[in-house]
Design an enzyme around this catalytic site. Structure first.
Site, PDB file in Angstrom:
ATOM      1  N   TYR A  95      -1.423  -0.628  11.139  1.00  0.00           N
ATOM      2  CA  TYR A  95      -1.548  -1.397   9.859  1.00  0.00           C
ATOM      3  C   TYR A  95      -0.468  -1.149   8.831  1.00  0.00           C
ATOM      4  O   TYR A  95       0.204  -2.132   8.372  1.00  0.00           O
ATOM      5  CB  TYR A  95      -3.057  -0.791   9.141  1.00  0.00           C
ATOM      6  CG  TYR A  95      -3.226  -1.348   7.673  1.00  0.00           C
ATOM      7  CD1 TYR A  95      -3.124  -2.429   7.192  1.00  0.00           C
ATOM      8  CD2 TYR A  95      -3.023  -0.202   7.010  1.00  0.00           C
ATOM      9  CE1 TYR A  95      -3.330  -2.789   5.797  1.00  0.00           C
ATOM     10  CE2 TYR A  95      -3.157  -0.399   5.166  1.00  0.00           C
ATOM     11  CZ  TYR A  95      -3.343  -1.704   4.895  1.00  0.00           C
ATOM     12  OH  TYR A  95      -3.485  -2.022   3.613  1.00  0.00           O
ATOM     13  N   THR A 137       0.776  -1.232   0.106  1.00  0.00           N
ATOM     14  CA  THR A 137      -0.109   0.037  -0.107  1.00  0.00           C
ATOM     15  C   THR A 137       0.758   1.359  -0.013  1.00  0.00           C
ATOM     16  O   THR A 137       1.714   1.491   0.521  1.00  0.00           O
ATOM     17  CB  THR A 137      -0.961   0.049   1.390  1.00  0.00           C
ATOM     18  OG1 THR A 137      -1.419   1.334   1.374  1.00  0.00           O
ATOM     19  CG2 THR A 137      -0.156  -0.302   2.456  1.00  0.00           C
ATOM     20  N   ASP A 138       0.254   2.394  -0.573  1.00  0.00           N
ATOM     21  CA  ASP A 138       0.827   3.629  -0.630  1.00  0.00           C
ATOM     22  C   ASP A 138       1.101   4.184   1.042  1.00  0.00           C
ATOM     23  O   ASP A 138       2.119   4.872   1.161  1.00  0.00           O
ATOM     24  CB  ASP A 138       0.345   4.730  -1.157  1.00  0.00           C
ATOM     25  CG  ASP A 138      -1.116   4.935  -0.808  1.00  0.00           C
ATOM     26  OD1 ASP A 138      -1.588   3.978   0.013  1.00  0.00           O
ATOM     27  OD2 ASP A 138      -1.822   5.838  -1.323  1.00  0.00           O
ATOM     28  N   GLU A 139       0.145   3.432   1.849  1.00  0.00           N
ATOM     29  CA  GLU A 139       0.269   3.900   3.445  1.00  0.00           C
ATOM     30  C   GLU A 139       1.620   3.787   3.964  1.00  0.00           C
ATOM     31  O   GLU A 139       2.056   4.350   5.101  1.00  0.00           O
ATOM     32  CB  GLU A 139      -0.865   3.276   4.196  1.00  0.00           C
ATOM     33  CG  GLU A 139      -2.062   3.836   3.540  1.00  0.00           C
ATOM     34  CD  GLU A 139      -3.268   3.478   4.382  1.00  0.00           C
ATOM     35  OE1 GLU A 139      -3.266   3.357   5.602  1.00  0.00           O
ATOM     36  OE2 GLU A 139      -4.454   3.269   3.919  1.00  0.00           O
ATOM     37  N   LYS A 160       2.641  -3.721   7.340  1.00  0.00           N
ATOM     38  CA  LYS A 160       2.646  -3.750   5.690  1.00  0.00           C
ATOM     39  C   LYS A 160       4.022  -3.268   5.154  1.00  0.00           C
ATOM     40  O   LYS A 160       4.595  -3.952   4.457  1.00  0.00           O
ATOM     41  CB  LYS A 160       1.506  -3.018   4.772  1.00  0.00           C
ATOM     42  CG  LYS A 160       0.240  -3.286   5.056  1.00  0.00           C
ATOM     43  CD  LYS A 160      -0.295  -4.653   4.542  1.00  0.00           C
ATOM     44  CE  LYS A 160       0.001  -4.614   3.046  1.00  0.00           C
ATOM     45  NZ  LYS A 160      -0.589  -6.124   2.676  1.00  0.00           N
TER      46      LYS A 160
HETATM   47  P1  NAD Z   1      -9.884  -7.365   2.607  1.00  0.00           P
HETATM   48  O1  NAD Z   1      -9.765  -6.984   4.233  1.00  0.00           O
HETATM   49  O2  NAD Z   1     -10.921  -6.811   1.761  1.00  0.00           O
HETATM   50  O3  NAD Z   1      -9.407  -8.757   2.568  1.00  0.00           O
HETATM   51  C1  NAD Z   1      -8.587  -9.562   3.174  1.00  0.00           C
HETATM   52  C2  NAD Z   1      -8.585 -11.183   2.884  1.00  0.00           C
HETATM   53  O4  NAD Z   1      -7.455 -11.789   3.309  1.00  0.00           O
HETATM   54  C3  NAD Z   1     -10.096 -11.529   3.563  1.00  0.00           C
HETATM   55  O5  NAD Z   1     -10.435 -12.452   2.535  1.00  0.00           O
HETATM   56  C4  NAD Z   1      -9.546 -12.181   4.735  1.00  0.00           C
HETATM   57  O6  NAD Z   1     -10.326 -13.443   4.952  1.00  0.00           O
HETATM   58  C5  NAD Z   1      -7.921 -12.863   4.105  1.00  0.00           C
HETATM   59  N1  NAD Z   1      -7.285 -13.011   5.255  1.00  0.00           N
HETATM   60  C6  NAD Z   1      -7.201 -12.337   6.516  1.00  0.00           C
HETATM   61  N2  NAD Z   1      -6.170 -12.823   7.296  1.00  0.00           N
HETATM   62  C7  NAD Z   1      -5.725 -14.099   6.636  1.00  0.00           C
HETATM   63  C8  NAD Z   1      -4.923 -15.154   7.067  1.00  0.00           C
HETATM   64  N3  NAD Z   1      -4.359 -15.116   8.170  1.00  0.00           N
HETATM   65  N4  NAD Z   1      -4.731 -16.150   6.206  1.00  0.00           N
HETATM   66  C9  NAD Z   1      -5.581 -16.173   4.812  1.00  0.00           C
HETATM   67  N5  NAD Z   1      -6.061 -15.162   4.567  1.00  0.00           N
HETATM   68  C10 NAD Z   1      -6.227 -14.139   5.447  1.00  0.00           C
HETATM   69  O7  NAD Z   1      -8.585  -6.468   1.965  1.00  0.00           O
HETATM   70  P2  NAD Z   1      -8.386  -5.743   0.486  1.00  0.00           P
HETATM   71  O8  NAD Z   1      -8.765  -4.518   0.610  1.00  0.00           O
HETATM   72  O9  NAD Z   1      -8.857  -6.755  -0.430  1.00  0.00           O
HETATM   73  O10 NAD Z   1      -6.765  -5.695   0.432  1.00  0.00           O
HETATM   74  C11 NAD Z   1      -5.853  -6.854  -0.149  1.00  0.00           C
HETATM   75  C12 NAD Z   1      -4.404  -6.275  -0.041  1.00  0.00           C
HETATM   76  O11 NAD Z   1      -4.237  -5.316  -0.562  1.00  0.00           O
HETATM   77  C13 NAD Z   1      -4.135  -6.174   1.242  1.00  0.00           C
HETATM   78  O12 NAD Z   1      -2.748  -6.761   1.679  1.00  0.00           O
HETATM   79  C14 NAD Z   1      -4.094  -4.678   1.594  1.00  0.00           C
HETATM   80  O13 NAD Z   1      -3.174  -4.211   2.407  1.00  0.00           O
HETATM   81  C15 NAD Z   1      -3.679  -4.316   0.016  1.00  0.00           C
HETATM   82  N6  NAD Z   1      -3.838  -2.931  -0.234  1.00  0.00           N
HETATM   83  C16 NAD Z   1      -5.421  -2.498  -0.006  1.00  0.00           C
HETATM   84  C17 NAD Z   1      -5.974  -1.377  -0.661  1.00  0.00           C
HETATM   85  C18 NAD Z   1      -7.174  -1.033  -0.445  1.00  0.00           C
HETATM   86  O14 NAD Z   1      -7.638   0.363  -0.837  1.00  0.00           O
HETATM   87  N7  NAD Z   1      -8.311  -1.761  -0.128  1.00  0.00           N
HETATM   88  C19 NAD Z   1      -4.889  -0.331  -1.241  1.00  0.00           C
HETATM   89  C20 NAD Z   1      -3.616  -0.819  -1.087  1.00  0.00           C
HETATM   90  C21 NAD Z   1      -3.279  -2.200  -0.861  1.00  0.00           C
END
Ligand code: NAD
Length: 334
Positions: free
Chosen positions: A148, A123-125, A152
């Site tokens: 968080y 993430t950009d964060e 990351k």
């Molecule tokens: P989300 O919270 O919607 O989904 C996370 C998924 O991971 C869920 O299906 C959950 O069941 C699974 N999970 C959690 N703990 C787990 C574990 N111990 N073992 C296996 N599965 C597990 O998250 P998202 O928004 O889809 O984000 C996905 C990735 O992208 C993350 O790594 C996040 O840091 C990154 N990201 C998200 C954004 C955003 O805007 N949402 C932006 C940049 C990066």
């Protein structure tokens, strides 16, 4: 390709799986199904014969190894994470377990099993907050503000250490805020939509002047494919939507659009906005310079923000049973 995808029942992971299957890839989705994991996101996948699911946690090495035994995989893409900043402020430990320890277990298991490539979705964060007209670039210092983003950042460093130490083909992506279908309603845009539908107050942190750069989830997913296809081992790739908006302006646009869909004047919905106590350590602005990805990956975001937002709002309005199911689950869990 044979893809080992973790966290594929979450927001971005499930959108990515739809795209991967539509492109003819085979997918194994390994997911612990936490509160954020939702198999309903994967109900209408294309080519279901190329999809399989294994329930398990990335913090459990044995479960990961068992899932890996299914067949040889070409790439592991790690979406699995605890992803909500507010929750990390309340309870940081699970963020360290899943996001840091889980990433290391995956890296070790994938490398040991000979999976040729590992993509860490970040993430950009990790860069913290930017001021003025500055934008994050790969040269920006890593300065995470929340548990968080710190977890990351730790995972990114560990992932890249596997490249430097072992020569393992690890690639890291860092992306700005995603929006689109299947996003769990605790996040900003679905919170506004679901609360507006329910006629509830709509919380906006502090003065609402925080700026976020929004990217449509499909553009992010295409970026991830471009990293697999055209990226290089040991490199970090940045993705953004070049759609910087203040939180309060975004809330207003979403509410105006919903009012239009409901054929009512916007004032009643706009009056539901409530400025609530700001999140501790809240980053003021995120903005990404993704020009390196355009040069190196020939990637650029395709979706116009207003169009993408409208598609997203329509999706939530047309999929209220998806929301109701999640809300019922959350109530049972309480
Ligand atoms: P989300 O919270 O919607 O989904 C996370 C998924 O991971 C869920 O299906 C959950 O069941 C699974 N999970 C959690 N703990 C787990 C574990 N111990 N073992 C296996 N599965 C597990 O998250 P998202 O928004 O889809 O984000 C996905 C990735 O992208 C993350 O790594 C996040 O840091 C990154 N990201 C998200 C954004 C955003 O805007 N949402 C932006 C940049 C990066």
């Amino acid at each position: 390709m044979n893809l080992f995808i973790t966290g594929g029942a979450g927001f971005i992971g499930s959108n990515f799986i739809h795209m991967a299957l539509a492109r003819g890839h085979r997918v194994l989705n390994f997911d612990a199904l936490t509160y954020a994991g939702n198999l309903a996101n994967l109900k209408d996948i294309p080519h279901p014969e190329n999809y399989s699911f294994a329930e398990g946690s990335i913090t459990n090495a044995k479960a990961v190894e068992d899932a890996l035994a299914a067949r040889p995989f070409d790439v592991c893409i790690n979406f699995a994470a605890e992803s909500h900043v507010d929750r990390s402020i309340e309870a940081a430990r699970i963020f360290t377990e899943t996001n840091v320890l889980g990433a290391v277990i995956l890296l070790e298991s994938m490398r040991a099993a000979g999976v040729p490539m590992f993509l860490q979705i970040s993430t950009d964060e990790v860069y913290g907050s930017v001021t003025g007209s500055e934008r994050f670039s790969r040269a920006s210092p890593i300065k995470p503000s929340s548990p968080y983003s710190a977890s990351k950042a730790a995972a990114d460093h560990l992932a890249l250490s596997f490249y430097h130490t072992h020569g393992y083909d690890v690639r890291v992506t860092r992306c700005t805020n995603n929006y689109g279908r299947f996003q769990y309603p605790e996040k900003f845009i679905p919170t506004i939509i679901t609360r507006a539908i329910a006629g509830e107050p709509i919380p906006v942190y502090g003065d609402g002047q925080q700026v976020r750069d929004w990217i449509f989830v499909d553009d992010h997913c295409e970026g991830i494919f471009s990293v697999i296809e055209r990226g290089k081992p040991g490199c970090v790739y940045l993705f953004g939507g070049s759609s910087e908006v203040k939180n309060i302006d975004l809330a207003t646009s979403v509410l105006r659009s919903i009012a239009q869909h409901q054929d009512q004047p916007p004032d009643a919905l706009l009056s539901k906005i409530e400025h609530v106590r700001d999140r501790p350590g809240h980053d003021r602005r995120y903005a990404m310079d993704w020009s390196s990805s355009e040069i190196e990956l020939s990637w650029r975001p395709k979706t116009n923000f207003q169009e993408g937002l409208e598609r997203t709002i329509e999706w939530y309005l047309n999929n209220q049973e998806w929301l109701a199911e999640l809300q019922a689950r959350a109530q049972v869990a309480q």
